[in-house]
Design a protein around this motif. Sequence first.
Motif, short mmCIF file in Angstrom:
data_model
loop_
_atom_site.label_atom_id
_atom_site.label_comp_id
_atom_site.label_asym_id
_atom_site.label_seq_id
_atom_site.Cartn_x
_atom_site.Cartn_y
_atom_site.Cartn_z
N ASP A 10 -25.83 -11.72 -47.10
CA ASP A 10 -25.14 -12.98 -46.85
C ASP A 10 -26.14 -14.04 -46.40
OD1 ASP A 10 -25.60 -12.08 -44.16
OD2 ASP A 10 -24.12 -13.54 -43.52
N THR A 11 -25.62 -15.23 -46.09
CA THR A 11 -26.50 -16.36 -45.79
C THR A 11 -27.29 -16.18 -44.49
OG1 THR A 11 -24.64 -17.44 -44.69
CG2 THR A 11 -24.99 -18.00 -46.98
N SER A 12 -26.89 -15.24 -43.64
CA SER A 12 -27.65 -15.04 -42.40
C SER A 12 -29.04 -14.50 -42.71
CB SER A 12 -26.93 -14.05 -41.49
OG SER A 12 -26.97 -12.74 -42.04
N SER A 13 -29.19 -13.95 -43.91
CA SER A 13 -30.42 -13.27 -44.31
C SER A 13 -31.64 -14.18 -44.27
CB SER A 13 -30.22 -12.74 -45.72
OG SER A 13 -31.34 -12.07 -46.18
N PHE A 14 -31.46 -15.46 -44.60
CA PHE A 14 -32.63 -16.34 -44.63
C PHE A 14 -32.55 -17.38 -43.52
CE2 PHE A 14 -29.43 -17.68 -47.63
CZ PHE A 14 -29.19 -18.97 -47.23
N CYS A 15 -31.68 -17.11 -42.53
CA CYS A 15 -31.49 -18.13 -41.51
C CYS A 15 -31.31 -17.51 -40.15
CB CYS A 15 -30.32 -19.00 -41.94
SG CYS A 15 -29.98 -20.31 -40.81
N GLN A 16 -30.06 -17.31 -39.73
CA GLN A 16 -29.81 -16.96 -38.34
C GLN A 16 -29.65 -15.47 -38.10
OE1 GLN A 16 -29.23 -19.72 -35.97
NE2 GLN A 16 -27.49 -20.78 -36.80
N GLY A 17 -29.97 -14.64 -39.09
CA GLY A 17 -29.73 -13.20 -38.99
C GLY A 17 -30.34 -12.55 -37.77
N SER A 18 -31.60 -12.87 -37.50
CA SER A 18 -32.27 -12.18 -36.39
C SER A 18 -31.61 -12.52 -35.05
CB SER A 18 -33.76 -12.54 -36.36
OG SER A 18 -33.91 -13.92 -36.48
N LEU A 19 -31.16 -13.76 -34.93
CA LEU A 19 -30.47 -14.16 -33.70
C LEU A 19 -29.14 -13.42 -33.58
CD1 LEU A 19 -30.24 -16.17 -31.25
CD2 LEU A 19 -28.93 -17.62 -32.79
N MET A 20 -28.41 -13.36 -34.69
CA MET A 20 -27.11 -12.68 -34.70
C MET A 20 -27.28 -11.20 -34.35
SD MET A 20 -24.08 -13.31 -34.78
CE MET A 20 -23.56 -14.81 -35.47
N GLU A 21 -28.31 -10.61 -34.90
CA GLU A 21 -28.61 -9.20 -34.63
C GLU A 21 -28.84 -8.98 -33.13
OE1 GLU A 21 -29.19 -6.46 -36.82
OE2 GLU A 21 -29.47 -5.37 -34.92
N SER A 22 -29.61 -9.87 -32.54
CA SER A 22 -29.91 -9.78 -31.11
C SER A 22 -28.65 -9.91 -30.26
CB SER A 22 -30.84 -10.95 -30.73
OG SER A 22 -32.06 -10.49 -30.32
N ILE A 23 -27.76 -10.77 -30.70
CA ILE A 23 -26.52 -10.99 -29.95
C ILE A 23 -25.57 -9.81 -30.13
CG2 ILE A 23 -24.42 -12.42 -29.89
CD1 ILE A 23 -26.31 -14.84 -30.18
N LEU A 24 -25.39 -9.39 -31.39
CA LEU A 24 -24.42 -8.31 -31.64
C LEU A 24 -24.89 -6.98 -31.04
CD1 LEU A 24 -23.13 -9.06 -35.26
CD2 LEU A 24 -22.11 -9.67 -33.06
N SER A 25 -26.20 -6.80 -30.92
CA SER A 25 -26.67 -5.54 -30.35
C SER A 25 -26.80 -5.63 -28.83
CB SER A 25 -28.00 -5.15 -30.99
OG SER A 25 -28.93 -6.17 -30.71
N GLY A 26 -26.44 -6.80 -28.27
CA GLY A 26 -26.41 -6.93 -26.82
C GLY A 26 -27.78 -7.21 -26.19
N ARG A 27 -28.78 -7.47 -27.01
CA ARG A 27 -30.09 -7.78 -26.42
C ARG A 27 -30.13 -9.19 -25.83
NH1 ARG A 27 -31.82 -5.19 -31.10
NH2 ARG A 27 -32.57 -7.12 -32.02
N LEU A 28 -29.27 -10.04 -26.33
CA LEU A 28 -29.13 -11.37 -25.72
C LEU A 28 -27.73 -11.44 -25.10
CD1 LEU A 28 -30.61 -13.82 -28.39
CD2 LEU A 28 -31.48 -13.49 -26.08
N PRO A 29 -27.62 -11.85 -23.84
CA PRO A 29 -26.30 -11.95 -23.22
C PRO A 29 -25.52 -13.10 -23.84
CG PRO A 29 -27.97 -12.89 -21.77
CD PRO A 29 -28.71 -12.30 -22.95
N SER A 30 -24.26 -12.86 -24.19
CA SER A 30 -23.48 -13.91 -24.83
C SER A 30 -22.13 -14.08 -24.14
CB SER A 30 -23.29 -13.56 -26.31
OG SER A 30 -22.85 -14.69 -27.01
N CYS A 31 -21.38 -15.07 -24.56
CA CYS A 31 -20.06 -15.31 -23.97
C CYS A 31 -19.26 -16.11 -24.98
CB CYS A 31 -20.21 -16.11 -22.68
SG CYS A 31 -20.84 -17.77 -22.95
N THR A 32 -18.02 -16.40 -24.66
CA THR A 32 -17.23 -17.22 -25.59
C THR A 32 -17.42 -18.70 -25.25
OG1 THR A 32 -15.28 -17.32 -24.18
CG2 THR A 32 -15.42 -15.45 -25.69
N LEU A 33 -17.03 -19.53 -26.19
CA LEU A 33 -17.11 -20.97 -25.95
C LEU A 33 -16.07 -21.41 -24.92
CD1 LEU A 33 -17.79 -22.15 -29.60
CD2 LEU A 33 -19.31 -22.50 -27.65
N ASP A 34 -15.00 -20.62 -24.78
CA ASP A 34 -14.02 -20.93 -23.74
C ASP A 34 -14.64 -20.72 -22.36
OD1 ASP A 34 -11.65 -21.35 -25.58
OD2 ASP A 34 -12.35 -19.36 -26.16
#
Lengths: 407, 129
Positions: free
Chosen positions: A102-126
């Motif tokens: 998908d389009t994450s492949s040449f763009c934001q994939g590495s960031l998404m990977e870091s977030i989904l695997s919990g290496r970066l702490p995340s939260c909701t926009l709410d």
Amino acid sequence: MAICTGCSLLCQDIEASVSEGKLTKAKNLCRKGHGHFQASFSERTSPMIGRKQVDLNQAIARAAEILRSAKSPLLFGWSNSTLEAQRVGISLAEKLGATIDDTSSFCQGSLMESILSGRLPSCTLDDVRNYADTSIFWGADPSNSHPRHLSRFSYYPRGEKRQKSYEEERTCLVVDVRMSATAALCKENLFRVSPGGDAEFIEAILSVLAGKIPRVGDKKKMIELGTMLKKTEWGAIFPGPGLVYSLQGNMEILEKLLARLNEITVFKVVPMVGHFNMRGFNELLREKTGHINRVSFKGGEIVHGPEQSVMTAAKSCDAALIVGYDPLSSLPFATAQALARLPLIAIDPHRSLTTDAAEVVIPAAISGLEAGGTAVRTDGVKIEFEPIIEPGLPADEQILKRIMEAI
Amino acid sequence: MALELSIITIRDIFQDEAGKKSRYSEEYKSQSALIILDKQDLAGLGVKDGQSLLVKNDVGSVVVSARLSEDTHPGLAFMPNSPWSNQLVSDATCEAGIPGFKGIKAAVQPAEASAAVTDISEILSRIKG
Ligand code: SF4
């Protein structure tokens, strides 16, 4: 109430109505969303084989034939499809032994990977709306890319703990190579980095936080930034493509910064996904294969790596199905050229360079406007929606199912 | 005279809107086929806002229209992310597989008087080869 699929904020408060092929009412849409709604009336595709108009059944049959006879097909796009369609797409890839990306492949994939695997702490926009007192846009320009980000979540709203909002309680910072439209809003809080200089800039922040003199940047300004970060009660960082490209996908340094900031106070990272359901695809594929993108099912095995990315697979595959995306406009020239040489099947509501170069074009309903389903907002919140127009066109999901049946 | 510049691609809401409506419209072309230059670089090239520039590197070339930046960034230029900028982006990627959309190097020079801004149909026929 309608939903807008113009960007990954998936605004749900849209009041829109359409009559006689015109948008007659549009409330709460931003300019980008308005363009997205308006676009439903222009440059729509119709079923084609070899640039000749055919009926939908013929186009679907031809698509199935191309995919069936291909030895190593590529299935690409997906960020503008519902979860339901993405799920069928992944099954189709499995059935065909195809490569899917998908389009994450040449763009934001590495960031998404870091977030989904919990290496970066995340939260909701709410959470951001309710608690954040510091919002940092880093290589991101929401005024152009996610226009209602600041008003719905990150700067202007009066959240649970932030009743005094931007007047007193919220600060917004921008880290960028230029004075972007968002940076112009928080002028004195623009921290300029040189192109590719973000890793160095992070090192400088880490120095300041350790009480050392930073090696790069305006020292006084860096010390001010250090103080702002330390004073933050609840901070959110929104990394855009600018940061991901500059770090060349190497998220470790950002992870290090977040770990350090969280020793001092609370800091979260929320991605700024472009297309409305890129995150949905990444989550689905990860559930199924352990990888967010770049997967091959060849020979019934799951293989993941750069060879499976659209950038490489465009050159090695022998047919491609492109869903809801225009890679011929959006990818580097040589990659676009490699794709254009293949038998291409394009499923898309809109005419594009890709549909104009495709062997088979299959028109689809626009998700959100004309087709219901589910999508994952940029922060991971799942959102269901109903269509507001009934166009009489099948959605991606139905088209993919029919292709699958025909194979 | 030509200037060697670094080009970063950016998002623009007006361009995005035009592109959603039609890839083939004059509006999309005028919002996409442009390069935003620092005042000093523009003066160095001897051109004014709105004049045509030839932007060229090993990957390809396009004729786009010059825009004067409101910001200061000599040596650095910006182009909206579009089929025009992609004519200049190499398919070589960094280790993580990301191409250099935001790290284009190209030579910029005034276009010949007869050269029109590159049309999208021209770009499509180059892609189709
Ligand atoms: S911010 Fe995004 S989802 Fe919301 S109205 Fe604008 S384009 Fe649509």
